[in-house]
Write a protein that holds these residues in place. Structure first.
Motif, short mmCIF file in Angstrom:
data_model
loop_
_atom_site.label_atom_id
_atom_site.label_comp_id
_atom_site.label_asym_id
_atom_site.label_seq_id
_atom_site.Cartn_x
_atom_site.Cartn_y
_atom_site.Cartn_z
N VAL A 146 37.57 -6.29 -10.57
CA VAL A 146 37.64 -7.64 -11.15
C VAL A 146 36.39 -7.88 -11.98
CG1 VAL A 146 39.05 -8.54 -9.28
CG2 VAL A 146 36.57 -8.79 -9.16
N ARG A 147 36.52 -8.71 -13.01
CA ARG A 147 35.39 -9.03 -13.88
C ARG A 147 34.77 -10.38 -13.54
NH1 ARG A 147 33.36 -5.19 -17.67
NH2 ARG A 147 34.91 -3.54 -17.69
N SER A 148 35.49 -11.20 -12.78
CA SER A 148 34.97 -12.50 -12.40
C SER A 148 35.63 -12.91 -11.10
CB SER A 148 35.26 -13.54 -13.48
OG SER A 148 36.66 -13.82 -13.52
N ALA A 149 35.06 -13.94 -10.46
CA ALA A 149 35.63 -14.42 -9.19
C ALA A 149 37.03 -14.96 -9.39
CB ALA A 149 34.72 -15.49 -8.59
N ALA A 150 37.31 -15.47 -10.60
CA ALA A 150 38.64 -16.03 -10.88
C ALA A 150 39.73 -14.98 -10.67
CB ALA A 150 38.69 -16.58 -12.30
N LEU A 182 39.90 -12.81 -8.43
CA LEU A 182 40.19 -12.60 -7.02
C LEU A 182 41.44 -13.37 -6.60
CD1 LEU A 182 36.55 -12.83 -5.60
CD2 LEU A 182 37.91 -10.76 -5.93
N VAL A 183 41.77 -14.44 -7.34
CA VAL A 183 43.00 -15.19 -7.08
C VAL A 183 44.20 -14.30 -7.42
CG1 VAL A 183 44.36 -17.22 -7.70
CG2 VAL A 183 41.86 -17.39 -7.51
N PHE A 232 41.98 -14.88 -2.85
CA PHE A 232 41.68 -16.31 -2.80
C PHE A 232 42.92 -17.08 -3.22
CE2 PHE A 232 36.84 -16.15 -3.80
CZ PHE A 232 36.55 -16.06 -2.46
N THR A 233 43.10 -18.27 -2.64
CA THR A 233 44.05 -19.21 -3.22
C THR A 233 43.34 -19.93 -4.35
OG1 THR A 233 43.38 -21.03 -1.77
CG2 THR A 233 45.11 -19.55 -0.94
N LYS A 234 44.09 -20.65 -5.17
CA LYS A 234 43.46 -21.40 -6.27
C LYS A 234 42.47 -22.44 -5.74
CE LYS A 234 47.03 -20.73 -9.80
NZ LYS A 234 48.03 -21.36 -10.68
N GLU A 235 42.85 -23.10 -4.64
CA GLU A 235 41.98 -24.11 -4.05
C GLU A 235 40.70 -23.47 -3.52
OE1 GLU A 235 40.05 -27.26 -3.04
OE2 GLU A 235 41.95 -27.38 -4.15
N GLU A 236 40.83 -22.30 -2.91
CA GLU A 236 39.65 -21.60 -2.40
C GLU A 236 38.74 -21.18 -3.55
OE1 GLU A 236 41.45 -19.69 1.74
OE2 GLU A 236 41.68 -18.62 -0.16
N TYR A 237 39.33 -20.75 -4.66
CA TYR A 237 38.51 -20.38 -5.81
C TYR A 237 37.76 -21.60 -6.34
CZ TYR A 237 36.92 -19.29 -10.44
OH TYR A 237 36.13 -19.17 -11.55
#
Length: 922
Positions: free
Chosen positions: A258-262, A264-265, A270-275
């Motif tokens: 992945v290139r960003s934490a986004a 990970l969704v 991650f869920t969107k809320e967790e992100y």
């Protein structure tokens, strides 16, 4: 790594203008001659850029991502200008060979684009093969420029092959390169670096990387105190800090590219809320770190007391009833740290489990694992973890949000991370009807009073958001700190730790540390009262009033809901109301004075209440933080319990019983003295009854031989110092001619020797000799044990009493080092009590702890003609509470209002003289 997104870039740094100014300087003086001017231009650009970003931070104090990206951009531009100047002006090469190629890669946090104002600048210089002379010249010249700018540069210079070899063997290098971002130089070499890293280093090492990162995380947490609720947290390396978030980047990128934490969704981690929660926490922590660096003007990652107040002000937090701005800011910080813990816990636990599954293999073995799965009350159990059987399990019956924790505690199981995630998601389902549900309350009480490990399970419950939803008043103290040096943890963490200690004591695991509590607990009638009282004792903190009184009122409302009887409810309420009574009495009053026990027992009805209060007091103090509980406190609380229990059992002491106690002590002293037992009879005419009642038998057994030797040798002054393990302190005994002012001179001398007095008893024999016993510790609360330390203490006292030391200027010239207490101000308060003792006026002084405070106070009492009989010195972090039992020169109490007023004014003046702003004037 995605490109940095920066607004109004030229306001931060105008690279074209900077390049043009450097070109003008070179044209005027040549590349070598213009160096000082070039450095000055670069410095100004750096300073102006920092000022612009500092102004932006002041305008948008929560813009953590924007500001840290901005600093990375500023450094990028500076480095690119320096590179182009070195390559183009200092070491130009018309036709470079294949070896004269160099790429610059931003690595670590800099590579990620997260730079606080004074972060290190981490750069990797990569060459295709072994660096040529030209490459080495360029790298060296660049580094000298960056050092001249005052930047802290972390750098490495490697060939592609060296990079691969080093990255394979070193986790730190691998992690730094993992976040590599093209900075400047040869793009083809950068691409080769990327290809070699992902092609030659990463493949086949994913599981190893995860395992090493988890071990690294655990070691870091342990080093930082292993709690995200310490009141002076490290926002970078502490538990729940930025490093925990970065660990997710590293693992996500290493395993999933992945290139960003986004992203990970998209990977389902991650869920969107967790992100969104991840992003909010990250932005807040980055903003706080930027403020810390800006205030300190250096790389500072520890949110210390002196910086907390200023960061809160800069981030626009304001005072509210019951909570100061800094307490509100820190509560928000701890809530964000909790979010980080939630996210990293679920993420890393899931990865750890996936890794273990891969190691176990698939096929037949995984089939066997599946067969081992069992059910407990509808919940699946596999691998020691409890799981909800379906996604809507808690939605079907919200009481299950409590039930699962009850089963986990009872069965000694962990809860699967995915189920914790579901519980956190559905915790909002806990509404009034659930809180009033009889079964739900019974289940909660089962967790709280659990026989296995209630501490761990309550902490999971708290971090899942279930605890605060089910007990909303507990939710209000979630993440709440007290802005002082005494409390090491937030209120919720302190409470959960206290419950854990109670459980360990009950199971007999802390017999050595807490023999009294271990003895009391099995005999208590109302076991669950103690657990509920421990839960509720601090629940009303932060409400703008006496938390003991307010908490007692809350207990009357909460306990019936939990299913406690009327008698249990009233006892819990009483315990919460008086949970500070025992420690205040033991540490601030003279336990040898019969009035002390009499007043203490005015609030206590029976042995059950005394036992409950004693155990609650012990776990409350022990759970405050490391180093708070010690043998001195254990001894004092034990003495108070013993005296109070005896009086409750036998009734008020009469003359006959007092005489029996005195005779028993004489026999005990004689036994301790062994072949010197004759001293008890020989010296009886010199020591009055008050001395025998006030001092413990073991101290009398030290005093009598000392007194006899001084008498026999005709010493006018005799000083004895030894380690006294019963109180975890050093005992100093001074025997000599009694005279006014003896106490303050001794106290000052002890302070000059680097020690603090924690307790003192002043005696005058029937022949006019002073026998003064002092218990002392070093500034860290440890005893002096080394012979050289004991000699230093004795010499300092000898010199002071011989008049060789002019006390006031000596103390002013050699104050103790500034401590964290300088960040606090306690409003001084002087209390007089003529009811607490038959013979003495009790003076209690509350003030900010300062070097030589005791000396100043006792000197003020000497100058107002007071005689001190005993002193009891207590520190609660930055707060000093010193209690003195005094008389006038004729041995009477101080009752005149005018006299009391003069004493108060003298003591307040003594406190003010110790304040930092007036100290130099002494």
């Amino acid at each position: 790594m995605s490109k940095l997104t920066i607004t109004r870039q030229r306001a931060i740094i105008d690279r074209r203008a900077l390049v043009s100014a450097i070109a003008d300087a070179i044209e005027d003086k040549g590349a070598e001659g213009a160096r000082p001017q070039i450095v000055a231009l670069l410095k100004k650009a750096l300073e102006d850029g920092r000022q612009e970003l500092s102004d932006r931070l002041a305008e948008k104090p929560g813009a953590g991502h924007e500001i840290t990206n901005g600093y990375a951009f500023l450094i990028d531009q500076i480095i690119r200008v320096v590179h182009d100047h070195v390559v183009g002006d200092l070491y130009p090469v018309a036709n470079r060979s294949s070896g004269e190629r160099l790429t610059l890669i931003a690595v670590g946090g800099y590579g990620r684009g997260e730079m606080a104002p004074y972060s290190d600048v981490d750069i990797a210089f990569i060459t295709p093969g072994k660096p040529t002379a030209w490459c080495e010249q360029v790298i060296e010249a660049m580094l000298y420029f960056l050092w001249d700018l005052g930047l802290t540069v972390g750098h490495s210079s490697r060939s592609l092959d060296e990079m691969v070899t080093m990255a394979r063997s070193d986790l730190t290098i691998r992690t730094a390169l993992l976040e590599g971002r093209y900075l400047w130089g040869d793009k083809d070499v950068y691409q080769m670096t990327e290809d070699r890293f992902w092609g030659d280093v990463v493949p086949g090492t994913e599981s190893q990387f995860i395992a090493e990162k988890l071990a690294e995380r655990d070691a870091r947490h342990k080093r930082m105190g292993d709690s995200r609720y310490v009141v002076e947290p490290n926002i970078k390396d502490g538990k729940g800090g930025l490093r925990d978030l970065q660990t997710l980047y590293w693992i996500g990128k290493y395993v999933y590219r992945v290139r960003s934490a986004a992203e990970l969704v998209d990977k389902g981690l991650f869920t969107k809320e967790e992100y969104r929660s991840f992003r909010r926490a990250e932005g807040f922590l980055l903003a706080v770190r930027s403020h810390l660096h800006t205030i300190a003007r250096r790389g500072e990652d520890r949110l210390t007391f002196d910086l907390q107040r200023e960061v809160a002000r800069r981030m626009n937090y304001a005072d509210r009833p019951g909570k100061s701005a800094v307490e509100r800011f820190m509560q928000f910080y701890f809530l964000q740290a909790q979010h980080v813990g939630n996210l990293t816990g679920v993420f890393l636990s899931s990865l750890e489990e996936q890794t273990q599954q891969k190691r176990r293999g698939a096929g037949f073995l995984s089939g066997l694992m599946g067969k081992r799965e069992k059910l407990i009350e509808g919940y699946k159990v596999a691998g020691g973890k409890l799981s909800a059987p379906s996604d809507d399990w808690f939605q079907q019956d919200p009481v299950r949000l409590v039930e699962i924790f009850t089963i986990a505690e009872r069965e000694g199981l962990e809860i699967h991370p995915e189920t914790i995630r579901k519980a956190r998601r559905d915790s909002g389902l806990i509404q009034r009807e659930v809180r009033r549900d009889e079964r739900a309350n019974a289940l909660f009480l089962d967790v709280l009073c659990g026989r296995n490990d209630p501490e761990s399970v309550l902490r999971w419950m708290n971090e899942a958001g279930v605890f605060g939803r089910f007990v909303p008043d507990f939710g209000k103290v979630g993440g709440q700190m007290q802005f002082d040096m005494y409390h090491h943890y937030t209120v919720d963490e302190h409470t959960i730790r206290a419950i854990g200690l109670l459980s360990k004591i009950e199971k007999g695991e802390l017999v050595e540390d807490h023999p009294l509590a271990t003895k009391i607990l099995p005999g208590l009638k109302y076991r669950r009262v103690l657990y509920v009282a421990t839960l509720l004792h601090d629940i009303a903190k932060g409400r703008g009033g006496d938390h003991s009184v307010l908490g007692a009122e809350l207990a009357l409302r909460i306990c019936p809901r939990l299913g406690l009887t009327k008698a249990e409810t009233e006892l819990v309420s009483w315990l919460v109301r008086y949970h500070l009574l025992m420690s205040a009495t033991a540490f601030k009053r003279d336990l040898a004075d019969p009035k002390t026990i009499e007043h203490f027992l005015e609030e206590i009805d029976d042995a059950e209440a005394l036992g409950q209060l004693t155990v609650l007091t012990i776990v409350d103090i022990r759970a405050v933080g490391p180093g708070i509980w010690n043998s001195w406190k254990r001894q004092l609380l034990g003495d108070l319990y013993t005296l109070a229990e005896e009086q409750l059992r036998l009734g008020e002491g009469d003359e006959d019983r007092r005489q029996k106690r005195l005779d028993a002590k004489r026999l005990e002293v004689a036994s301790l003295l062994g072949d010197k037992a004759h001293l008890v009879q020989e010296l009886d005419s010199r020591f009055d009854r008050d001395y025998w009642m006030a001092e413990p038998a073991d101290i009398i057994a030290i005093n009598l031989p000392h007194y006899e030797a001084a008498k026999r040798l005709e010493h006018k002054l005799s000083i004895h110092a030894e380690y006294y393990p019963a109180r975890g302190a050093t005992l100093i005994t001074v025997i000599g001619d009694d005279h006014p002012g003896l106490f303050f001179r001794i106290a000052g001398a002890i302070n000059l020797a680097g020690a603090n007095v924690i307790d003192a008893r002043i005696h005058t024999t029937r022949v006019g000799k002073a026998v003064d016993n002092f218990l002392v510790q070093d500034p860290l609360g440890k005893p002096f044990q080394e012979e050289v330390q004991l000699k230093r203490l004795k010499k300092s006292i000898e010199d002071a009493l011989a008049g060789k030391i002019d006390m006031v200027p000596s103390l002013a010239a050699r104050p103790l080092p500034r401590t964290r207490a300088e960040n606090f101000r306690i409003a001084p308060l002087i209390l007089f009590d003529n009811e607490a003792s038959v013979r003495f006026t009790v003076i209690e002084v509350n003030a900010t702890d300062r070097p030589a405070l005791l000396n100043r106070l006792t000197r003020a009492m000497f100058e107002t003609s007071l005689i001190i009989n005993s002193a009891h010195i207590t520190q609660y972090g930055e707060r000093a509470v010193d209690t003195f039992y005094v008389t006038d020169l004729l041995g009477g109490k101080i009752t005149s209002e005018d006299r009391l007023k003069k004493v108060e004014q003298a003591l307040l003046a003594a406190i003010a003289a110790g304040e930092p702003e007036t100290e130099a004037a002494e």
